[in-house]
Design an enzyme around this catalytic site. Sequence first.
Site, short mmCIF file in Angstrom:
data_model
loop_
_atom_site.label_atom_id
_atom_site.label_comp_id
_atom_site.label_asym_id
_atom_site.label_seq_id
_atom_site.Cartn_x
_atom_site.Cartn_y
_atom_site.Cartn_z
N GLY A 38 10.14 0.99 -10.61
CA GLY A 38 9.44 1.07 -11.89
C GLY A 38 8.38 2.15 -11.92
O GLY A 38 8.33 2.97 -12.83
N ARG A 69 12.92 -2.41 -16.88
CA ARG A 69 11.70 -1.62 -16.78
C ARG A 69 11.92 -0.25 -16.14
O ARG A 69 10.96 0.50 -15.94
CB ARG A 69 10.65 -2.39 -15.98
CG ARG A 69 11.04 -2.66 -14.54
CD ARG A 69 10.18 -3.70 -13.86
NE ARG A 69 10.59 -3.90 -12.47
CZ ARG A 69 11.62 -4.63 -12.11
NH1 ARG A 69 12.37 -5.23 -13.03
NH2 ARG A 69 11.94 -4.76 -10.84
N LYS A 81 18.94 4.70 -5.94
CA LYS A 81 17.99 4.94 -7.03
C LYS A 81 17.58 6.41 -7.13
O LYS A 81 17.46 6.96 -8.23
CB LYS A 81 16.74 4.08 -6.83
CG LYS A 81 16.94 2.62 -7.16
CD LYS A 81 15.62 1.86 -7.07
CE LYS A 81 15.79 0.41 -7.50
NZ LYS A 81 14.51 -0.33 -7.45
N ALA A 124 3.44 -2.68 3.50
CA ALA A 124 3.67 -2.01 4.79
C ALA A 124 3.86 -0.50 4.58
O ALA A 124 3.31 0.31 5.33
CB ALA A 124 4.88 -2.61 5.49
N THR A 125 4.60 -0.12 3.55
CA THR A 125 4.81 1.29 3.25
C THR A 125 3.51 1.94 2.80
O THR A 125 3.18 3.07 3.19
CB THR A 125 5.87 1.47 2.16
OG1 THR A 125 7.10 0.88 2.60
CG2 THR A 125 6.11 2.93 1.84
N CYS A 161 -11.64 5.47 2.00
CA CYS A 161 -10.19 5.35 2.19
C CYS A 161 -9.64 4.01 1.70
O CYS A 161 -10.37 3.15 1.20
CB CYS A 161 -9.85 5.56 3.67
SG CYS A 161 -10.31 4.18 4.74
N CYS A 176 7.09 -9.02 -7.08
CA CYS A 176 7.79 -8.83 -8.35
C CYS A 176 9.09 -9.62 -8.42
O CYS A 176 9.46 -10.14 -9.47
CB CYS A 176 8.07 -7.34 -8.58
SG CYS A 176 6.61 -6.37 -8.99
N CYS A 233 -15.94 2.27 9.36
CA CYS A 233 -14.63 2.85 9.10
C CYS A 233 -14.61 4.30 9.60
O CYS A 233 -15.58 5.04 9.43
CB CYS A 233 -14.30 2.81 7.61
SG CYS A 233 -12.63 3.41 7.23
#
Length: 242
Positions: A38, A69, A81, A124-125, A161, A176, A233
Site C-alpha cells: 500500500g 488499497r 508486486k 524487522a525490515t 534516530c 494489517c 544513543c
Amino acid sequence: MNDHQLNQFSRQILLDGWGIEAQQRVINSRVLIVGAGGLGHGLSQHLVRAGVSITLVDPDRVDLSNLSRQWFSADDVGRPKVEAAARLLSGLGSVDAQVLAFDDNNAGRFSDHDLWIDASDNLATRLCMHHAARRHGLPWIMGTALMWSGQCAAFAPGAPCFECVFGHIREPAQQCDTSGVLGPVVNQVATTQALWALSYLGAVAALPVGRLRRWDGPHGDVMDLSFTHREHCDCRSSAHNP
C-alpha cells in the site's frame, strides 16, 4: 533537461520555489523504496511521475486482498508486486524492480541512492533499514499505517534516530492482515512520505527530522510530536562528529 521533460514536468517547474534547478535535481536523484504494498505503491506513483528514478524492492506477490488499497488489477494477482508496479509505471520513468527482501546482506548495494524510504509494513525490515542507513550515512523516511491511523518520520545522519523515538520496540500484536487498514489512511502516509522526499531531493526543504507525524483517520486529527537524541544513543556522538 530536454524539451519533452520541460513539458512533462511543466506544472512542477512553475511552482514558486521549485523551478528548473529543483526539477533537474529530482531527475538526477535515485530513491530506494522498500516495500511495494500500500505505501510503496503510492510512493512509487508519486515519485516516478515527478521525475525520480526508483529502485523498488519487495519479495511478495499480489494477493486479492491487496486490491482494495493498491492500484493493481485482478490480472496482477499472483505476480510479483514489484513487476506489476513497474508495468503500471512503464514509460513514465525509471523503475528498477527487484524481487527480494531487503536485509543486511544486500543493503550495501543500495548505498549509492540519495534516499531510502520504508514502506515495508514490517518492524524487522524497518530496524534493518535503520541500522544500514546509519552505517552508510544515508537519510531515510519511515511510514506505517494500521487500522484507522498512520505515522511517519524522517531520519538523517547526525539527527535523532529511529531508536531515539521508538526505543527498543517489539513487533506490535496488531497487524494489517489481522486488524485491517483503510486505503485512504495508507494513501495519507504515502503522500506525506513522497512530499517530504521531493522537497528534500529538490533542495526545497530539509527533511523534518526530530518530528513524528501521526494521523487519526476518522476524526482527521494530525499531531506532530517532537523528539530529541535519546541519552546514551550512539547517534548523539555522530551529531557532534558528522
